[in-house]
Design an enzyme around this catalytic site. Structure first.
Site, PDB file in Angstrom:
ATOM      1  N   ARG A  74       0.846  -1.188   0.000  1.00 14.13           N
ATOM      2  CA  ARG A  74       0.000   0.000   0.000  1.00 14.13           C
ATOM      3  C   ARG A  74       0.885   1.243   0.000  1.00 14.13           C
ATOM      4  O   ARG A  74       1.908   1.292   0.676  1.00 14.13           O
ATOM      5  CB  ARG A  74      -0.913   0.019   1.227  1.00 14.13           C
ATOM      6  CG  ARG A  74      -2.120  -0.872   1.072  1.00 14.13           C
ATOM      7  CD  ARG A  74      -3.099  -0.731   2.227  1.00 14.13           C
ATOM      8  NE  ARG A  74      -2.559  -1.292   3.442  1.00 14.13           N
ATOM      9  CZ  ARG A  74      -1.978  -0.597   4.411  1.00 14.13           C
ATOM     10  NH1 ARG A  74      -1.904   0.721   4.328  1.00 14.13           N
ATOM     11  NH2 ARG A  74      -1.514  -1.193   5.475  1.00 14.13           N
ATOM     12  N   SER A 261      -1.003  -3.487  10.238  1.00 12.32           N
ATOM     13  CA  SER A 261      -0.690  -4.436   9.164  1.00 12.32           C
ATOM     14  C   SER A 261       0.618  -5.168   9.459  1.00 12.32           C
ATOM     15  O   SER A 261       1.579  -4.563   9.925  1.00 12.32           O
ATOM     16  CB  SER A 261      -0.560  -3.698   7.835  1.00 12.32           C
ATOM     17  OG  SER A 261      -1.739  -3.000   7.560  1.00 12.32           O
ATOM     18  N   ALA A 262       0.615  -6.451   9.183  1.00 12.35           N
ATOM     19  CA  ALA A 262       1.788  -7.316   9.394  1.00 12.35           C
ATOM     20  C   ALA A 262       2.200  -7.417  10.858  1.00 12.35           C
ATOM     21  O   ALA A 262       3.372  -7.497  11.191  1.00 12.35           O
ATOM     22  CB  ALA A 262       2.967  -6.875   8.524  1.00 12.35           C
ATOM     23  N   SER A 263       1.213  -7.421  11.757  1.00 13.28           N
ATOM     24  CA  SER A 263       1.512  -7.559  13.185  1.00 13.28           C
ATOM     25  C   SER A 263       0.778  -8.728  13.838  1.00 13.28           C
ATOM     26  O   SER A 263       0.717  -8.796  15.062  1.00 13.28           O
ATOM     27  CB  SER A 263       1.157  -6.267  13.913  1.00 13.28           C
ATOM     28  OG  SER A 263       1.871  -5.187  13.380  1.00 13.28           O
ATOM     29  N   ASN A 267      -2.643 -14.490  11.709  1.00  6.73           N
ATOM     30  CA  ASN A 267      -2.166 -15.638  12.474  1.00  6.73           C
ATOM     31  C   ASN A 267      -3.012 -15.887  13.710  1.00  6.73           C
ATOM     32  O   ASN A 267      -3.294 -17.028  14.053  1.00  6.73           O
ATOM     33  CB  ASN A 267      -0.697 -15.443  12.852  1.00  6.73           C
ATOM     34  CG  ASN A 267       0.227 -15.895  11.733  1.00  6.73           C
ATOM     35  OD1 ASN A 267       0.574 -17.058  11.646  1.00  6.73           O
ATOM     36  ND2 ASN A 267       0.557 -14.978  10.840  1.00  6.73           N
ATOM     37  N   ASN A 388       6.360  -8.612   1.751  1.00  4.01           N
ATOM     38  CA  ASN A 388       4.897  -8.416   1.771  1.00  4.01           C
ATOM     39  C   ASN A 388       4.207  -9.329   0.757  1.00  4.01           C
ATOM     40  O   ASN A 388       3.120  -9.031   0.285  1.00  4.01           O
ATOM     41  CB  ASN A 388       4.570  -6.942   1.488  1.00  4.01           C
ATOM     42  CG  ASN A 388       3.102  -6.612   1.741  1.00  4.01           C
ATOM     43  OD1 ASN A 388       2.502  -7.092   2.702  1.00  4.01           O
ATOM     44  ND2 ASN A 388       2.506  -5.816   0.855  1.00  4.01           N
ATOM     45  N   SER A 389       4.828 -10.449   0.408  1.00  2.00           N
ATOM     46  CA  SER A 389       4.151 -11.369  -0.514  1.00  2.00           C
ATOM     47  C   SER A 389       2.954 -11.987   0.203  1.00  2.00           C
ATOM     48  O   SER A 389       2.933 -12.100   1.428  1.00  2.00           O
ATOM     49  CB  SER A 389       5.116 -12.440  -1.009  1.00  2.00           C
ATOM     50  OG  SER A 389       5.664 -13.168   0.071  1.00  2.00           O
ATOM     51  N   ARG A 515       0.391 -20.014  18.118  1.00  2.00           N
ATOM     52  CA  ARG A 515      -0.700 -20.750  18.783  1.00  2.00           C
ATOM     53  C   ARG A 515      -0.743 -20.502  20.280  1.00  2.00           C
ATOM     54  O   ARG A 515      -1.799 -20.589  20.905  1.00  2.00           O
ATOM     55  CB  ARG A 515      -0.547 -22.246  18.503  1.00  2.00           C
ATOM     56  CG  ARG A 515      -0.787 -22.567  17.039  1.00  2.00           C
ATOM     57  CD  ARG A 515      -0.405 -23.997  16.724  1.00  2.00           C
ATOM     58  NE  ARG A 515      -1.327 -24.936  17.358  1.00  2.00           N
ATOM     59  CZ  ARG A 515      -1.245 -26.256  17.148  1.00  2.00           C
ATOM     60  NH1 ARG A 515      -0.323 -26.760  16.360  1.00  2.00           N
ATOM     61  NH2 ARG A 515      -2.103 -27.057  17.736  1.00  2.00           N
TER      62      ARG A 515
HETATM   63  P1  GDP Z   1      -1.456  -9.250   9.864  1.00  2.00           P
HETATM   64  O1  GDP Z   1      -0.896  -8.553   8.673  1.00  2.00           O
HETATM   65  O2  GDP Z   1      -1.747  -8.323  11.005  1.00  2.00           O
HETATM   66  O3  GDP Z   1      -2.603 -10.112   9.524  1.00  2.00           O
HETATM   67  O4  GDP Z   1      -0.287 -10.178  10.401  1.00  2.00           O
HETATM   68  P2  GDP Z   1       0.059 -11.719  10.101  1.00  2.00           P
HETATM   69  O5  GDP Z   1      -0.709 -12.613  10.992  1.00  2.00           O
HETATM   70  O6  GDP Z   1      -0.021 -11.982   8.644  1.00  2.00           O
HETATM   71  O7  GDP Z   1       1.561 -11.728  10.570  1.00  2.00           O
HETATM   72  C1  GDP Z   1       2.529 -10.841  10.038  1.00  2.00           C
HETATM   73  C2  GDP Z   1       3.904 -11.387  10.294  1.00  2.00           C
HETATM   74  O8  GDP Z   1       4.110 -11.507  11.705  1.00  2.00           O
HETATM   75  C3  GDP Z   1       4.079 -12.773   9.695  1.00  2.00           C
HETATM   76  O9  GDP Z   1       5.340 -12.870   9.118  1.00  2.00           O
HETATM   77  C4  GDP Z   1       3.923 -13.683  10.896  1.00  2.00           C
HETATM   78  O10 GDP Z   1       4.667 -14.878  10.745  1.00  2.00           O
HETATM   79  C5  GDP Z   1       4.428 -12.853  12.071  1.00  2.00           C
HETATM   80  N1  GDP Z   1       3.728 -13.181  13.341  1.00  2.00           N
HETATM   81  C6  GDP Z   1       2.387 -13.320  13.510  1.00  2.00           C
HETATM   82  N2  GDP Z   1       2.084 -13.675  14.780  1.00  2.00           N
HETATM   83  C7  GDP Z   1       3.270 -13.752  15.452  1.00  2.00           C
HETATM   84  C8  GDP Z   1       3.621 -14.072  16.811  1.00  2.00           C
HETATM   85  O11 GDP Z   1       2.786 -14.357  17.669  1.00  2.00           O
HETATM   86  N3  GDP Z   1       4.960 -14.022  17.117  1.00  2.00           N
HETATM   87  C9  GDP Z   1       5.909 -13.706  16.187  1.00  2.00           C
HETATM   88  N4  GDP Z   1       7.179 -13.681  16.574  1.00  2.00           N
HETATM   89  N5  GDP Z   1       5.609 -13.412  14.897  1.00  2.00           N
HETATM   90  C10 GDP Z   1       4.314 -13.435  14.527  1.00  2.00           C
HETATM   91  P1  PGA Z   2      -2.882  -7.106   6.765  1.00  2.00           P
HETATM   92  O1  PGA Z   2      -3.842  -6.710   5.539  1.00  2.00           O
HETATM   93  O2  PGA Z   2      -3.335  -6.220   7.864  1.00  2.00           O
HETATM   94  O3  PGA Z   2      -3.211  -8.531   6.949  1.00  2.00           O
HETATM   95  O4  PGA Z   2      -1.451  -6.869   6.444  1.00  2.00           O
HETATM   96  C1  PGA Z   2      -3.567  -5.945   4.461  1.00  2.00           C
HETATM   97  C2  PGA Z   2      -3.201  -4.515   4.784  1.00  2.00           C
HETATM   98  O5  PGA Z   2      -3.519  -4.016   5.870  1.00  2.00           O
HETATM   99  O6  PGA Z   2      -2.613  -3.891   3.892  1.00  2.00           O
HETATM  100 MN    MN Z   3      -4.927  -5.007   7.111  1.00  2.00          MN
END
Ligand code: GDP
Ligand code: PGA
Ligand code: MN
Ligand code: MN
Length: 607
Positions: A74, A261-263, A267, A388-389, A515
């Site tokens: 983005r 995003s990415a946090s 998961n 970000n793939s 988990r």
């Molecule tokens: P989203 O973008 O908020 O949906 O985040 P994701 O669940 O896709 O996770 C983003 C990145 O953080 C990925 O590379 C995951 O492997 C990593 N990640 C997610 N949960 C955890 C966690 O509990 N601990 C750690 N160390 N990394 C995590």
């Molecule tokens: P993310 O979703 O939060 O899972 O990364 C896409 C985004 O916010 O750009």
């Molecule tokens: Mn998002």
């Protein structure tokens, strides 16, 4: 000239407002063809995209796409919320006058789809049949077939979702543009991603990456949705939503929450109970990125996931971290991968954290499409997949998707959590009982800046409720709207702040995450039910060590536990100063939020 009327007739698109809109933009973009799509066109469009090379086969029933290498995320600085009222200008919404932005976008889009087909995607960002449908319906016009295929996975798509709605639909125009000539990231950047919120019109030019181009998902599902929610009494947030059932008692708790995003949202929502807890708990997936939330006539806080699919980060997704995700992207499910590494001979895909890196480099291409075997020595260590793939799959493919995920009544929400990547200060979990303090906590959510964001690594970037990139109206009004909506709820939703990312001196994560994150959530529900009391601190209630389920955790984690279950008062006092400056940016912030801030500050001083 394409005969738009005939195309719309044949597709059964009878809504005259939609018809006028389609004809109008077909004229501006100059597309050679117009085609109305529904979910049932998927197989045919997949074939078309494979034939044109816009998709590549990635094994049985899976597909691979690469976006232009300067178009992989983005683009926040090019993303604008425009209205006709300057009072809508906030701190983070990049507000511009609608009268300035609309002509710019019309100019950029004029003739820009020549030689292409303009696809008409009628969609709904909601489980169908509920009162929010009129805010959830939209029609995306796009000249990109990959965008159509991803939209079919991420939203409910078909003319029946919009024919009966009159002009209650979002006009969402996407034109890809000439990607190699848009000056991405230079002073001459030609891209614009504009939501004209008070006209319910989205105009995005210059990207084919999902976060900029799947207009139902982010521009409508979050930005436009939150603006509509503000005007109409509901909340629209970048939240995951999950349910936890205790099979012993039969009780079920639903928790939603915002992490930037990415946090970790995807998961967490796809999590399973840790093996160590046996099969006592069942975790259901509702949503991983967006929740629409309201208070029903009985005073119950409810929410649903408006999406129909998952657009998940590939990095570090593997059988151990996220077996549910691996199940939902297995062969035969129609998954589309974007910007991972691809083997042109075997059609295999791979990303960092997927497992052992392939040792036989034959056929492997990195996310830019460059042959890995031909890499110069200096590039040997570069990532194969873009960080970000993504993978795109539908909710129905997620093994732990809830039986009632498609119910427009949504589910009762018992808990609201906020979290982000915070390397110190933030404990594993702290529960917050007071509504104003919960809203305050969300507004002061800080996530670790990475090398990609301005600021030094490790410094917090505030991201109110994880909505900073999607904020559509002023933060002070946003805070007030939260107080209004949650203030009406009588079912006692509890707030909490979580952190899976605290690090030790050597940089290791102190908590195993993934988990295991279910454990603090179970504690939160026990605390809400009065089964445990926790330990009061100035910033909320923390679990007493013995209240957390520790079965099966390794020695190192048990040794680190005291650190993530304590508050560093001095570090928190320093944080309060930063928060004060952050909140002071928001003119007219409700006094209740300031009072919450002062209460926490005083409690820290008294500690
Ligand atoms: P989203 O973008 O908020 O949906 O985040 P994701 O669940 O896709 O996770 C983003 C990145 O953080 C990925 O590379 C995951 O492997 C990593 N990640 C997610 N949960 C955890 C966690 O509990 N601990 C750690 N160390 N990394 C995590
Ligand atoms: P993310 O979703 O939060 O899972 O990364 C896409 C985004 O916010 O750009
Ligand atoms: Mn998002
Ligand atoms: Mn996600």
């Amino acid at each position: 000239m394409v005969d738009v009327e005939r195309v719309l007739d044949e597709a059964g698109l009878t809504n005259t407002y939609v018809r006028d809109y389609v004809a109008h933009w077909a004229g501006i973009t100059g597309a050679d063809n117009v085609e109305v799509v529904s979910a049932s066109d998927d197989a045919r469009l997949i074939e078309l995209a494979l034939a044109s090379g816009e998709l590549l086969p990635a094994g049985e029933g899976s597909y691979y796409s690469r976006s232009y290498f300067k178009d992989t995320a983005r683009a926040e600085e090019r993303t604008i919320v425009a209205t006709s009222n300057e009072a809508d200008k906030g701190t983070y919404n990049n507000w511009r006058p609608a009268a300035e932005m609309k002509p710019k976008l019309v100019e950029l889009m004029t003739g820009a789809s020549q030689g292409k087909t303009m696809y008409v995607i009628p969609y709904l960002m909601a489980p169908a049949g509920g009162p929010l449908d009129k805010f959830a319906a939209g029609v995306e016009l796009t000249d990109n077939v990959n965008v159509v295929l991803q939209m079919i996975r991420m939203a409910r798509v078909g003319v029946d979702y919009i024919n009966h709605l009159g002009d209650d639909f979002v006009k969402a125009v996407h034109v890809t543009g000439d990607l190699p000539n848009l000056g991405q990231g230079t002073p001459d950047d030609k891209r614009y991603f504009v939501t004209v919120a008070d006209e319910r019109t989205i105009l995005h030019f210059g990207s084919s990456y999902g976060g900029n181009a799947l207009l139902g998902k982010i521009a409508h599902g979050l930005r436009q949705g939150s603006y509509d929610g503000w005007k109409n009494g509901f909340l629209v947030e970048q939240f995951m939503l999950l349910g936890i059932t205790d099979k012993g008692t039969g009780k079920k708790w639903n928790i939603c929450g915002g992490f930037p995003s990415a946090s970790g949202k995807t998961n967490l929502a796809m999590t399973l109970a840790p093996d160590a807890l046996g099969d006592r708990y069942y975790v259901e997936f509702y949503g991983d990125d967006i929740a629409w939330i309201w208070v029903d006539d009985n005073g119950v806080l409810r929410g649903f996931n408006p999406e129909n699919g998952v657009f998940g980060v590939a990095k570090d997704t593997n059988e151990k971290t996220n077996p549910t995700a691996i199940e939902s992207i297995k062969p035969g499910l129609g998954v589309i991968y974007t910007n991972v590494a691809y083997n042109e001979k075997t059609q295999a895909v791979w990303w960092e954290g997927r497992g052992d890196k392939p040792t036989d480099l034959d056929g492997w291409l990195d996310w830019k499409g460059e042959r890995i075997a031909d890499r110069a020595e200096a590039d040997a260590g570069a990532d194969w997949a873009h960080p970000n793939s993504r993978f795109t799959t539908t909710l129905a493919n997620v093994p732990n998707v809830a039986g009632d995920y498609d119910d427009h009544e949504g589910v009762e929400i018992h808990g609201i959590i906020f979290g982000g990547r915070t390397r110190d200060r933030e404990p594993l979990i702290r529960a917050i009982n007071d509504v104003a303090e919960g809203v305050y906590d969300g507004l002061t959510l800080g996530a670790e800046a990475t090398a990609a964001a301005d600021g030094l690594e490790g410094v917090l970037r505030y991201d109110p409720m994880s909505m900073r990139p999607f904020m559509s109206y002023p933060e002070a009004d946003y805070g007030q709207h939260w107080l209004n909506v949650i203030g009406k709820a009588t079912n006692n939703p509890i707030f909490a702040h979580v952190n899976w990312f605290q690090r030790g001196d050597d940089g290791r994560f102190l908590w195993p995450g993934y988990r295991e994150n279910l454990r603090p959530l179970l504690w939160l529900m026990q605390y809400r039910n009065g089964e445990v009391t926790g330990v009061e601190t100035p910033v909320g209630v923390l679990p007493a060590r013995e209240e957390l389920n520790l079965e099966g955790l390794d020695e190192q984690t048990l040794a680190d536990l005291d650190t993530i279950l304590t508050i560093d008062t001095e570090r928190w006092q320093q944080e309060m100063g930063y928060r004060e400056k952050h909140l002071a940016q928001f003119d007219g912030l409700p006094e209740e939020i300031w009072e919450a801030h002062r209460r926490v500050a005083k409690a820290l001083d008294d500690a």
